[in-house]
Design a protein around this motif. Structure first.
Motif, short mmCIF file in Angstrom:
data_model
loop_
_atom_site.label_atom_id
_atom_site.label_comp_id
_atom_site.label_asym_id
_atom_site.label_seq_id
_atom_site.Cartn_x
_atom_site.Cartn_y
_atom_site.Cartn_z
N THR A 1 -1.11 1.39 -9.65
CA THR A 1 -2.04 0.29 -9.95
C THR A 1 -1.47 -1.06 -9.52
OG1 THR A 1 -2.94 1.52 -11.84
CG2 THR A 1 -3.31 -0.86 -11.80
N VAL A 2 -0.20 -1.30 -9.85
CA VAL A 2 0.44 -2.58 -9.55
C VAL A 2 0.43 -2.85 -8.05
CG1 VAL A 2 2.69 -3.72 -9.46
CG2 VAL A 2 1.86 -2.77 -11.62
N PHE A 3 0.90 -1.90 -7.26
CA PHE A 3 1.05 -2.16 -5.83
C PHE A 3 -0.27 -2.04 -5.08
CE2 PHE A 3 5.52 -1.48 -6.90
CZ PHE A 3 6.07 -2.59 -6.27
N LEU A 4 -1.21 -1.28 -5.61
CA LEU A 4 -2.53 -1.26 -4.98
C LEU A 4 -3.18 -2.64 -5.12
CD1 LEU A 4 -4.56 0.53 -3.52
CD2 LEU A 4 -5.56 1.10 -5.75
N TRP A 5 -3.07 -3.25 -6.29
CA TRP A 5 -3.58 -4.61 -6.46
C TRP A 5 -2.77 -5.59 -5.63
CZ3 TRP A 5 -7.91 -6.64 -8.07
CH2 TRP A 5 -8.75 -5.91 -8.90
N LEU B 1 0.84 -1.21 0.00
CA LEU B 1 0.00 0.00 0.00
C LEU B 1 0.87 1.26 0.00
CD1 LEU B 1 -2.98 0.85 0.05
CD2 LEU B 1 -2.82 0.94 2.55
N LEU B 2 1.95 1.25 0.78
CA LEU B 2 2.87 2.39 0.79
C LEU B 2 3.50 2.59 -0.58
CD1 LEU B 2 4.68 1.89 4.23
CD2 LEU B 2 3.10 3.74 3.63
N LEU B 3 3.92 1.50 -1.21
CA LEU B 3 4.56 1.60 -2.53
C LEU B 3 3.58 2.08 -3.60
CD1 LEU B 3 6.79 -1.59 -2.39
CD2 LEU B 3 7.60 0.78 -2.51
N SER B 4 2.29 1.88 -3.35
CA SER B 4 1.29 2.35 -4.33
C SER B 4 1.20 3.87 -4.34
CB SER B 4 -0.09 1.75 -4.01
OG SER B 4 -0.66 2.35 -2.86
N THR B 5 1.81 4.54 -3.36
CA THR B 5 1.79 6.01 -3.31
C THR B 5 2.98 6.64 -4.01
OG1 THR B 5 3.00 6.14 -1.19
CG2 THR B 5 0.60 5.87 -1.08
N LEU B 6 3.86 5.83 -4.59
CA LEU B 6 5.03 6.37 -5.28
C LEU B 6 4.59 7.33 -6.40
CD1 LEU B 6 7.27 3.17 -5.63
CD2 LEU B 6 7.55 5.06 -4.00
N GLY B 7 5.23 8.48 -6.47
CA GLY B 7 4.91 9.45 -7.51
C GLY B 7 6.16 9.98 -8.17
N ARG C 1 5.26 -21.11 -4.68
CA ARG C 1 5.92 -19.80 -4.70
C ARG C 1 6.38 -19.45 -6.13
NH1 ARG C 1 10.46 -19.22 -0.30
NH2 ARG C 1 8.66 -19.77 0.97
N THR C 2 6.88 -20.45 -6.85
CA THR C 2 7.34 -20.22 -8.23
C THR C 2 6.18 -19.84 -9.15
OG1 THR C 2 9.15 -21.80 -7.94
CG2 THR C 2 8.53 -21.25 -10.20
N ILE C 3 5.09 -20.63 -9.06
CA ILE C 3 3.93 -20.34 -9.90
C ILE C 3 3.32 -18.98 -9.52
CG2 ILE C 3 1.62 -21.10 -10.55
CD1 ILE C 3 3.81 -22.79 -11.72
N GLY C 4 3.31 -18.67 -8.22
CA GLY C 4 2.83 -17.37 -7.78
C GLY C 4 3.65 -16.24 -8.39
N GLY C 5 4.98 -16.43 -8.44
CA GLY C 5 5.84 -15.42 -9.06
C GLY C 5 5.53 -15.24 -10.53
N SER C 6 5.30 -16.35 -11.24
CA SER C 6 4.98 -16.27 -12.67
C SER C 6 3.68 -15.51 -12.89
CB SER C 6 4.87 -17.69 -13.27
OG SER C 6 6.10 -18.36 -13.22
N PHE C 7 2.67 -15.84 -12.09
CA PHE C 7 1.39 -15.14 -12.22
C PHE C 7 1.52 -13.66 -11.81
CE2 PHE C 7 -0.48 -19.28 -12.69
CZ PHE C 7 -1.65 -19.05 -13.40
N GLY C 8 2.34 -13.40 -10.79
CA GLY C 8 2.52 -12.02 -10.35
C GLY C 8 3.12 -11.15 -11.43
N VAL C 9 4.20 -11.64 -12.06
CA VAL C 9 4.84 -10.87 -13.12
C VAL C 9 3.89 -10.67 -14.29
CG1 VAL C 9 6.69 -10.89 -14.83
CG2 VAL C 9 7.17 -11.57 -12.47
N ALA C 10 3.13 -11.71 -14.64
CA ALA C 10 2.21 -11.62 -15.78
C ALA C 10 1.07 -10.64 -15.50
CB ALA C 10 1.64 -13.00 -16.11
N LEU C 11 0.42 -10.78 -14.34
CA LEU C 11 -0.71 -9.92 -14.02
C LEU C 11 -0.26 -8.47 -13.81
CD1 LEU C 11 -3.68 -9.45 -13.34
CD2 LEU C 11 -3.18 -10.13 -10.98
N PHE C 12 0.80 -8.29 -13.03
CA PHE C 12 1.29 -6.93 -12.81
C PHE C 12 1.78 -6.29 -14.10
CE2 PHE C 12 2.40 -7.94 -8.11
CZ PHE C 12 1.08 -7.70 -7.75
N GLY C 13 2.40 -7.10 -14.97
CA GLY C 13 2.87 -6.57 -16.24
C GLY C 13 1.72 -6.08 -17.10
#
Length: 523
Positions: free
Chosen positions: A482-486, A363-369, A419-431
């Motif tokens: 958007t990325v860090f809020l999600w 949540l803190l990182l979602s405030t980056l400007g 953890r590995t599959i979570g990382g793959s999904f994280g990069v894909a969704l956040f990307g």
């Protein structure tokens, strides 16, 4: 020290623990080999990534560049559960040594590559070995050190993760500039020999011989399912549109394979992944938490350097140093938590705190400007790293404590796989979220990203007019929001999972057999 022989027919169990007492010195010697092996597994991609431009310039085949990483990742993910099961059936020491040997063979062949096709094929061999490295490290530690005492050693692995993340790009850049890209692979050989020597000489475990039949059909279906999932997250939105026939076909193949796998596992005499493990509440919940930790960690590692280089103007040369605050928070908290767990035997509070802190950090990182200072962003990264420090080793500890020793390999590989599959999904969704936000923000400002892509490199951006640079800085900041809020929203799922965990006593010296101590955690 004499070795012991244990026959394990299809349904037989190995002893809960090796009855031979272990001195602290003996454990520390084994840990040296395990830590070096873990360093091999984590360092490789980070070193190679830095050398990729030079490799492409030498070998050509830039159109196949992504496959140098994808072939390694696919082979690692697909082989992880298989290595875990083979270790349970035929002995963890032997399978671990074989995995190191395969990794070193792939490293040597990759360094000798003369074409991009050869490099891709040899990287797949490397990946097959790498799948057994992480699982072997965790399952051997699980067999060697009782859960109650395992916390004191978990700081070593957190330190290795921090060292690999920070040092990998630096080492890769140094090797590429002063030696040649071939040495980015050859450097694995002396490290691997050290790991082999320490494991062969110092590790003594009971020999295991099983008459159970290997679940080949389950292994094939699981491999196809995992491969399809990784390809979906790798290609979706990049090589192919999310609604393309290729991605939809892979989705159907993944669903069919995994459904078939679940059916086969219920019928198998010795299943590749016993689904009954998920009836244990803690095991199921830490699998969910591990998936989300991978989701958040790989998302942060991917997008934070992009923000710092693009918006804050940080140099890409020492890109690994950009993540030092996050790794520092992870390392310090992991060391402190490990000591407390060893002293008290209590752990349930840490996943709850960790998931909440991780959500707060996101949540803190979602405030980056565009005007956020590097000091402020570093402080936010420390918070996110601290949340992960509460979770990284505790999730593995709880997973291993939730099963009998005979399933230690499966438990370790399952935790690693999630953890590995979570990382793959994280990069894909956040990307996808990031690119869509950047593109829409640029369109709203009246500017268009050259080439129609959602990202620009720092060098290309500096060559554009100041007005465009300012618009792009705002677009990247919106993408980070958007990325860090999600990420914070998804982390709340982990908070809920942690709240439902039970405080099952960690097994220690003199405790009753595992099957009795685990009854409290079963649903």
């Amino acid at each position: 020290m004499p070795k012991q022989q244990v026959d394990t027919p299809a349904a037989a169990e190995v002893p809960e623990a090796d009855p031979t007492p272990r001195s602290p010195r003996e454990i520390r010697l084994v840990m040296i080999g395990l830590v070096v092996a873990m360093l091999l597994a984590m360092l490789d991609n980070l070193i190679v990534g830095t050398a990729m431009p030079t490799i492409v310039g030498d070998l050509g085949g830039a159109e196949h560049l992504s496959w140098v990483v994808t072939s390694y990742t696919l082979a690692t993910a697909a082989s992880t559960p298989i290595w875990g099961k083979l270790g349970d059936l035929y002995g963890r020491k032997g399978t671990f040594l074989i995995s190191i040997g395969i990794f070193l063979l792939g490293s040597a062949l990759s360094g000798l590559s003369q074409t991009m096709t050869q490099l891709i094929a040899f990287r797949a061999i490397q990946g097959l070995g790498a799948g057994g490295l992480m699982v072997g490290v965790m399952s051997i530690m699980g067999a060697l050190v009782l859960p109650r005492d395992r916390g004191k050693y978990q700081g070593m692995f957190a330190a290795v993760m921090a060292l690999a993340t920070i040092g990998g790009p630096l080492v890769g850049g140094f090797i590429t500039d002063h030696l040649s890209w071939h040495w980015t692979f050859y450097i694995n050989l002396p490290l691997g020999v050290v790991a082999l020597a320490f494991i062969v000489v110092t590790l003594k475990l009971p020999k295991v011989r099983s008459t159970a039949k290997i679940d080949y059909l389950g292994a094939i279906l699981l491999t196809v399912g995992i491969t399809s999932l990784v390809l979906i997250t790798t290609w979706g939105g990049q090589e192919y549109a999310w609604g393309s026939k290729q991605i939809l076909g892979l989705t159907a193949l993944a669903a069919a394979s995994l459904i078939g796998f679940c059916y086969v596992e219920q019928q198998a005499e010795e299943p590749m992944l016993p689904l009954g493990l998920f009836r244990n509440r803690n095991f199921a919940l830490v699998s969910v938490i591990g998936f989300i930790v991978g989701f958040a960690m790989f998302g942060a590692v991917t997008f934070l350097p992009l923000y710092q280089q693009t918006v804050q103007g940080a140099s890409a040369t020492n890109s690994g140093l950009l993540l030092m605050p996050m790794m520092f928070g992870m390392l310090v908290v992991s060391l402190v938590v490990g000591g407390i767990v060893t002293k008290t035997g209590k752990y349930r509070v840490f996943p709850i705190i960790g998931t909440a802190v991780m959500a707060g950090g996101s949540l803190l990182l979602s405030t980056l400007g565009t005007d956020t200072s590097q000091f402020t962003s570093a402080c936010y990264m420390v918070v996110l790293g601290a949340g992960m420090g509460f979770l990284m080793q505790i999730t593995m500890l709880v997973a291993q404590n939730s099963v009998e020793l005979k399933d230690m390999g499966v438990a370790s590989s399952t935790a690693t796989l999630f953890r590995t599959i979570g990382g793959s999904f994280g990069v894909a969704l956040f990307g996808a979220l990031f690119n869509n936000q950047v593109t829409s923000t640029m369109a709203a400002s009246g500017a268009q990203v050259p080439g129609g892509h959602g990202q620009l490199g720092p060098d290309a951006l500096r060559a554009l007019p100041a007005k465009f640079q300012d618009a792009y800085h705002h677009a990247v900041s919106n993408g980070m929001h958007t990325v860090f809020l999600w990420g914070a929203v998804i982390s709340l799922v982990a908070v809920a999972a942690a709240l439902f965990m039970r405080e099952t006593p960690l097994r220690g010296a003199g405790d009753e057999p595992a099957e009795k101590s685990l009854e409290a955690a079963a649903v």
